[in-house]
Design a protein around this motif. Structure first.
Motif, PDB file in Angstrom:
ATOM      1  N   UNK A   1     -17.721  -1.165  -6.464  1.00  0.00           N
ATOM      2  CA  UNK A   1     -16.379  -1.183  -7.061  1.00  0.00           C
ATOM      3  C   UNK A   1     -15.396  -1.915  -6.159  1.00  0.00           C
ATOM      4  N   UNK A   2     -15.492  -1.692  -4.860  1.00  0.00           N
ATOM      5  CA  UNK A   2     -14.596  -2.342  -3.903  1.00  0.00           C
ATOM      6  C   UNK A   2     -14.722  -3.861  -3.990  1.00  0.00           C
TER       7      UNK A   2
ATOM      8  N   UNK B   1      -9.416   1.351  -0.860  1.00  0.00           N
ATOM      9  CA  UNK B   1      -8.340   1.605   0.081  1.00  0.00           C
ATOM     10  C   UNK B   1      -7.073   2.025  -0.660  1.00  0.00           C
ATOM     11  N   UNK B   2      -6.064   2.419   0.094  1.00  0.00           N
ATOM     12  CA  UNK B   2      -4.769   2.751  -0.512  1.00  0.00           C
ATOM     13  C   UNK B   2      -4.193   1.537  -1.234  1.00  0.00           C
ATOM     14  N   UNK B   3      -4.390   0.361  -0.674  1.00  0.00           N
ATOM     15  CA  UNK B   3      -3.920  -0.868  -1.323  1.00  0.00           C
ATOM     16  C   UNK B   3      -4.654  -1.116  -2.631  1.00  0.00           C
ATOM     17  N   UNK B   4      -5.962  -0.849  -2.638  1.00  0.00           N
ATOM     18  CA  UNK B   4      -6.740  -0.997  -3.869  1.00  0.00           C
ATOM     19  C   UNK B   4      -6.239  -0.049  -4.944  1.00  0.00           C
ATOM     20  N   UNK B   5      -5.970   1.186  -4.556  1.00  0.00           N
ATOM     21  CA  UNK B   5      -5.499   2.171  -5.532  1.00  0.00           C
ATOM     22  C   UNK B   5      -4.121   1.793  -6.065  1.00  0.00           C
TER      23      UNK B   5
ATOM     24  N   UNK C   1     -17.817  -2.336 -14.195  1.00  0.00           N
ATOM     25  CA  UNK C   1     -18.290  -1.069 -13.615  1.00  0.00           C
ATOM     26  C   UNK C   1     -18.926  -1.248 -12.241  1.00  0.00           C
ATOM     27  N   UNK C   2     -18.286  -2.021 -11.388  1.00  0.00           N
ATOM     28  CA  UNK C   2     -18.769  -2.147 -10.023  1.00  0.00           C
ATOM     29  C   UNK C   2     -19.975  -3.043  -9.830  1.00  0.00           C
ATOM     30  N   UNK C   3     -20.365  -3.803 -10.854  1.00  0.00           N
ATOM     31  CA  UNK C   3     -21.526  -4.702 -10.745  1.00  0.00           C
ATOM     32  C   UNK C   3     -21.064  -6.054 -10.188  1.00  0.00           C
TER      33      UNK C   3
ATOM     34  N   UNK D   1     -11.364  -6.630 -19.580  1.00  0.00           N
ATOM     35  CA  UNK D   1     -10.985  -5.588 -20.542  1.00  0.00           C
ATOM     36  C   UNK D   1     -10.933  -4.199 -19.901  1.00  0.00           C
ATOM     37  N   UNK D   2     -10.963  -4.117 -18.589  1.00  0.00           N
ATOM     38  CA  UNK D   2     -10.867  -2.838 -17.895  1.00  0.00           C
ATOM     39  C   UNK D   2     -12.217  -2.271 -17.510  1.00  0.00           C
ATOM     40  N   UNK D   3     -12.193  -1.107 -16.842  1.00  0.00           N
ATOM     41  CA  UNK D   3     -13.388  -0.510 -16.243  1.00  0.00           C
ATOM     42  C   UNK D   3     -14.039  -1.482 -15.274  1.00  0.00           C
ATOM     43  N   UNK D   4     -13.226  -1.959 -14.351  1.00  0.00           N
ATOM     44  CA  UNK D   4     -13.748  -2.744 -13.242  1.00  0.00           C
ATOM     45  C   UNK D   4     -14.596  -1.878 -12.319  1.00  0.00           C
ATOM     46  N   UNK D   5     -14.292  -0.591 -12.275  1.00  0.00           N
ATOM     47  CA  UNK D   5     -14.799   0.293 -11.224  1.00  0.00           C
ATOM     48  C   UNK D   5     -15.644   1.439 -11.773  1.00  0.00           C
TER      49      UNK D   5
END
Length: 246
Positions: free
Chosen positions: A74-75, A109-113, A40-42, A64-68
């Protein structure tokens, strides 16, 4: 090294739709394997956890997901995960919200998305499956939708944070590593391993050392989001009695 769309063990195959969102590893290709809970962006806590684990390029690191979302960077988390060829993640419900346009993270960024859109829903090796939410053992894996894999938590008709939880009542292979349900402490059974210990809410960021069968964690430097106690689960060991009540 990653083999997309391999079937899992016989009789537990995904639907064709979900199999397109499945990547399978050969565990023999990796020295150690680590599975990490919801970040979660930590980014700061994640950096300290990786410093503790010290994974080499020959080790596999899986999220396991929820990176952001929710946390401050998050970036930074996405950059770290993208930069390492031995690091992979399933998508979480928060990644799916960005993919669907229901949420946005301005720093991405668009690349991140595009990277987030490329994330699979399922990773697997040996007799192990990694998903974000969970698997409902009351129906075949092939009947699970993307939403099921991202969001399964309670088996109660009304859902939410109430028992019975799928992981406390699971009694069959494959062993499922998951996040999504915020836990007061990790859940570790023969059939399920829960790793979302609420880092963004002031809990630990937790990892599982697959080869050693051990849990590792670091405490966050600060709490970024408040959360009510009734939505943090104190996990209970699964019992045959609770299983047969379903």
């Amino acid at each position: 090294m990653v083999k997309p769309n391999d079937s899992m063990a016989s009789g537990r195959e995904l639907s064709p739709e979900m199999d397109r969102l499945h990547h399978r590893f050969n565990s023999d290709d990796w020295d150690d394997i680590y599975v990490i809970g919801d970040v979660h962006g930590c980014r700061e806590a994640l950096g300290r956890l990786l410093d503790t684990l010290e994974p080499s390029a020959d080790d596999l690191v899986v999220f396991v997901g929820d990176l952001i979302r929710k946390g401050p960077d998050s970036k930074g988390v996405v950059d770290l995960v993208q930069a390492r060829s031995n690091v992979y993640s399933v998508r979480g419900n928060n990644e799916q919200k960005v993919i669907d346009g229901r949420a946005s993270v301005d720093s991405l960024t668009a690349s991140d998305r595009a990277y987030i859109e490329s994330l699979p829903a399922v990773l697997s090796w040996d007799d192990v499956v990694v998903v974000h939410g969970g698997i409902d053992h009351r129906k075949p894996l092939a009947e699970h939708t993307l939403s099921d894999l991202l969001n399964t938590r309670s088996l109660a008709a009304s859902g939410g944070y109430q028992r019975p939880y799928w992981f406390e009542t699971r009694r069959e292979a494959p062993r499922v590593f998951f996040g999504h349900t915020v836990l007061a402490e990790p859940f570790d059974s023969e059939y399920a391993v829960g790793l979302d210990t609420g880092c963004v809410y002031g809990g630990q960021l937790t990892a599982y050392d697959y080869r050693a069968g051990e849990l590792r964690g670091v405490n966050p430097s600060e709490t970024h989001v408040s959360r009510s106690a009734d939505s943090i689960v104190q996990p209970r060991p699964a019992t045959s009695e609770t299983y047969h009540e379903l």
